[in-house]
Motif scaffolding. Structure first.
Motif, PDB file in Angstrom:
ATOM      1  N   ILE A   1       1.316  -0.947   0.054  1.00 20.17           N
ATOM      2  CA  ILE A   1       0.205  -0.144  -0.152  1.00 20.17           C
ATOM      3  C   ILE A   1       0.962   1.405  -0.008  1.00 20.17           C
ATOM      4  O   ILE A   1       0.235   2.313  -0.931  1.00 20.17           O
TER       5      ILE A   1
ATOM      6  N   THR B   1       1.650   1.721  -3.922  1.00 21.22           N
ATOM      7  CA  THR B   1       1.255   1.491  -4.341  1.00 21.22           C
ATOM      8  C   THR B   1      -0.686   2.559  -4.568  1.00 21.22           C
ATOM      9  O   THR B   1      -1.343   1.751  -5.460  1.00 21.22           O
ATOM     10  N   ASN B   2      -0.897   2.539  -3.060  1.00 23.72           N
ATOM     11  CA  ASN B   2      -1.965   2.856  -2.410  1.00 23.72           C
ATOM     12  C   ASN B   2      -2.869   2.047  -2.927  1.00 23.72           C
ATOM     13  O   ASN B   2      -3.990   2.255  -2.473  1.00 23.72           O
ATOM     14  N   GLY B   3      -2.210   0.483  -2.689  1.00 20.97           N
ATOM     15  CA  GLY B   3      -2.865  -0.697  -2.639  1.00 20.97           C
ATOM     16  C   GLY B   3      -4.380  -1.004  -3.831  1.00 20.97           C
ATOM     17  O   GLY B   3      -3.836  -0.411  -5.148  1.00 20.97           O
ATOM     18  N   PRO B   4      -5.225  -1.081  -3.069  1.00 26.72           N
ATOM     19  CA  PRO B   4      -6.874  -1.456  -4.446  1.00 26.72           C
ATOM     20  C   PRO B   4      -7.304  -0.229  -4.683  1.00 26.72           C
ATOM     21  O   PRO B   4      -7.780  -0.236  -6.064  1.00 26.72           O
ATOM     22  N   MET B   5      -7.325   0.848  -3.889  1.00 25.85           N
ATOM     23  CA  MET B   5      -7.659   2.355  -4.430  1.00 25.85           C
ATOM     24  C   MET B   5      -6.535   2.378  -5.422  1.00 25.85           C
ATOM     25  O   MET B   5      -7.236   2.846  -6.343  1.00 25.85           O
ATOM     26  N   GLY B   6      -5.548   2.504  -5.896  1.00 26.72           N
ATOM     27  CA  GLY B   6      -4.904   2.536  -7.304  1.00 26.72           C
ATOM     28  C   GLY B   6      -4.315   4.336  -6.907  1.00 26.72           C
ATOM     29  O   GLY B   6      -4.755   4.436  -5.755  1.00 26.72           O
TER      30      GLY B   6
ATOM     31  N   PRO C   1      -4.612   7.597  -8.457  1.00 31.60           N
ATOM     32  CA  PRO C   1      -5.502   8.816  -9.088  1.00 31.60           C
ATOM     33  C   PRO C   1      -4.780   9.872  -9.330  1.00 31.60           C
ATOM     34  O   PRO C   1      -3.857  10.205  -8.912  1.00 31.60           O
TER      35      PRO C   1
ATOM     36  N   PHE D   1      -5.221   7.030 -14.323  1.00 31.97           N
ATOM     37  CA  PHE D   1      -5.489   6.228 -12.982  1.00 31.97           C
ATOM     38  C   PHE D   1      -4.938   4.545 -13.428  1.00 31.97           C
ATOM     39  O   PHE D   1      -5.419   4.279 -13.994  1.00 31.97           O
TER      40      PHE D   1
ATOM     41  N   SER E   1      -5.325   1.318 -10.971  1.00 34.42           N
ATOM     42  CA  SER E   1      -5.216  -0.110  -9.814  1.00 34.42           C
ATOM     43  C   SER E   1      -4.791  -0.864 -10.000  1.00 34.42           C
ATOM     44  O   SER E   1      -4.470  -1.399 -11.774  1.00 34.42           O
TER      45      SER E   1
ATOM     46  N   ASP F   1      -6.782  -3.651 -10.205  1.00 32.46           N
ATOM     47  CA  ASP F   1      -7.295  -3.829 -11.383  1.00 32.46           C
ATOM     48  C   ASP F   1      -7.398  -4.674 -12.743  1.00 32.46           C
ATOM     49  O   ASP F   1      -8.417  -4.383 -13.495  1.00 32.46           O
TER      50      ASP F   1
END
Lengths: 263, 254
Positions: free
Chosen positions: A57, A60-65, A67, A157, A159, A161
């Motif tokens: 995190i 990469t800021n984790g799952p938040m991605g 922005p 952006f 993430s 995902d």
């Protein structure tokens, strides 16, 4: 770019180099594997990277991605509209295709072909198979890095995902559909697989099934793809050497050198 | 000068002794034929010389230098090249490309050089192509350079393999049954090519061949293997009348 306010034009080669480096690192142990197993490892590595992105995190800021990735600018003009990005991607694609073409149509490219077809034959004429496999792996990763950088600034952006397993499959499908061993084929495959889902939007629920069917049919009936390697330019080595028919007739027979190249 | 020397070379695969304490030597300018019944260890010996296998014991000397530990591609740099019993051309490359890729000037071209493609690189490529055309002319394939190797008739594929090996600028050429599957016309052409290579290009040739008439007509010396052991050695008629050789091929009198 977000944290260090790095220019896009520096971030792009940085992405390429970092990716190339990881390609090299991954390639070194993996070169011992062949065929399917090599594919499984690369897909597995993709998943590992995604999971690291999800969990690391701090970086990469984790799952938040991540922005608000700033847009690149060219000579003071900041790219904003879709068409701006279209031209950015177009220019970089054309440059990439040019570079890859140069790389493929060379002694190096012939070595790669030979190693792919028959490693024992390659060794018997002085080519080191592992070296060329590793180089191919690294160069591939390098261009993937360029693509990643382009993706990040276009989407603004990223993430974890964005890098799911499905993406790897999708890219592989582009190559298979268009034709392996051919630059034109890859471009064609990418175009088809990008445009097709949009056109098929009216049957949105079934379009993936339809694409799956098309790919299976291709594998069975035309494994070389729409624009496969058989259409590659032949005897490019001499041609790119830049001589014309009959120009190099010192030995009498060199005038007969002419390509049957068709693209 | 001695080109090649084998001292007590043995190759074992598990319990099977494929090559058993073979001593062998080859002098400058020589054409040496290696004969023997099927399974005698001839091809194993070739794989040993080119570095696909390494000997269980014994030493291989090339120009007085031990080469036991060298990889196949390192031996190519020293000047050892070969053809294969089961043809190993790259079928979807052209005739010219198959030869080019064996040429140092082509297969050592770096990624950088091919990316920037300066006029110097172009000039070098021209020279490499000219070189390879010359090799193709020796085997008589210079008019078929645009054809895919896989589309050539069998005999010409064998000749192309010889051209490919020659393009490595080898000093010692190993031919593994080059006449297999050839008709008499093609064999005649092959004999001419081999003689020419030996005379004009100063290549030492070690040849495995079953066609005894052909062996006798081109070989300076013949070595006979059976069950991995050297049972006879000498000039043609000597070997032909050797009782051990006759026994190996025809069996014993009852």
């Amino acid at each position: 770019m977000v944290n260090y306010e790095l220019s896009f034009w520096l971030a792009l080669p940085a992405a390429a180099i970092v990716s190339g480096f990881f390609g090299f690192l991954l390639g070194t142990p993996v070169m011992r594997l062949k065929g399917d197993y090599l594919g499984i490892v690369t897909l597995g590595f993709g998943e590992i990277v995604r999971l690291i992105f999800v969990n690391w995190i701090d970086l990469t800021n984790g799952p938040m991605g991540i922005p608000a990735i700033p847009s690149p600018s060219v000579g003071g003009y900041t790219l904003t509209s879709n068409s701006d990005f279209y031209y950015l991607v177009l220019v970089i694609t054309v440059v990439s295709v040019f570079i890859i073409r140069r790389i493929v149509q060379s002694g190096f490219g012939l070595n790669l072909l030979t190693v792919r077809e028959d490693e024992i034959a390659a060794e018997s004429i002085g080519i080191r198979p592992t070296r060329y496999k590793l180089l191919a792996f690294t160069i591939g990763a390098l261009f993937a890095g360029v693509a990643g950088a382009l993706f990040a600034v276009t989407a603004m952006f990223v993430s974890p995902d964005s890098f799911q397993y499905v993406e790897s499959v999708n890219i592989l499908a582009m190559v298979v559909l268009g034709g392996t061993g051919s630059i034109a084929g890859s471009v064609l495959g990418a175009t088809i697989l990008t445009v097709a889902p949009e056109i098929l939007r009216f049957i949105s629920d079934y379009r993936m099934i339809l694409l799956g069917l098309v790919i299976v049919l291709m594998m069975v009936y035309k494994p070389s793809g729409f624009w496969g390697e058989s259409k590659r330019k032949r005897n490019f080595f001499g041609k790119t050497g830049g001589y014309q028919d009959g120009n190099l007739t010192a030995g009498g027979s060199y005038g007969q050198v002419r390509g049957t190249g068709r693209g | 000068m001695e080109i090649l020397r084998l001292e007590g070379v043995t190759v074992k695969f598990g319990g099977l002794v494929a090559v058993n304490k073979v001593d062998l030597h080859m002098d400058q300018g020589e054409i040496l034929a290696l004969i023997g019944p099927n399974g005698a260890g001839k091809t194993t010996l070739f794989n040993l010389l080119t570095g696909i296998y390494s000997p269980t014991s014994g030493t291989v000397f090339y120009k007085q230098q031990p080469v036991n530990k060298l990889k196949p591609y390192e031996r190519v740099d020293l000047g050892i090249a070969r053809t294969f019993q089961n043809i190993r051309l790259i079928k979807n490359m052209t005739v010219l490309e198959n030869v080019l890729v064996a040429h140092k000037g082509c297969n050592s071209e770096s990624v950088w050089r091919s990316m920037f493609l300066t006029s110097k690189t172009k000039q070098q490529r021209q020279n490499v192509v000219a070189d390879c055309m010359e090799v193709l002319k020796i085997v008589g394939l210079d008019s078929k350079i645009d054809e895919l190797a896989g589309n050539l008739p069998y005999g010409e594929q064998r000749l192309l393999e010889i051209a490919r090996a020659m393009a490595t600028k080898c000093r010692l050429l190993l031919l593994d049954e080059p006449a297999a599957g050839m008709n008499s016309q093609e064999k005649k052409q092959l004999v001419d090519v081999i003689r020419n290579l030996s005379k004009t290009y100063n290549v030492e040739i070690l040849i495995i061949e079953h066609d005894i008439r052909m062996v006798m007509s081109i070989a300076d010396r013949v070595v006979v293997l059976e069950h991995g052991e050297k049972i006879a050695e000498g000039i043609g008629p000597e070997v032909q009348n050797n009782p051990k050789v006759i026994k190996a091929y025809l069996g014993e009198d009852i």
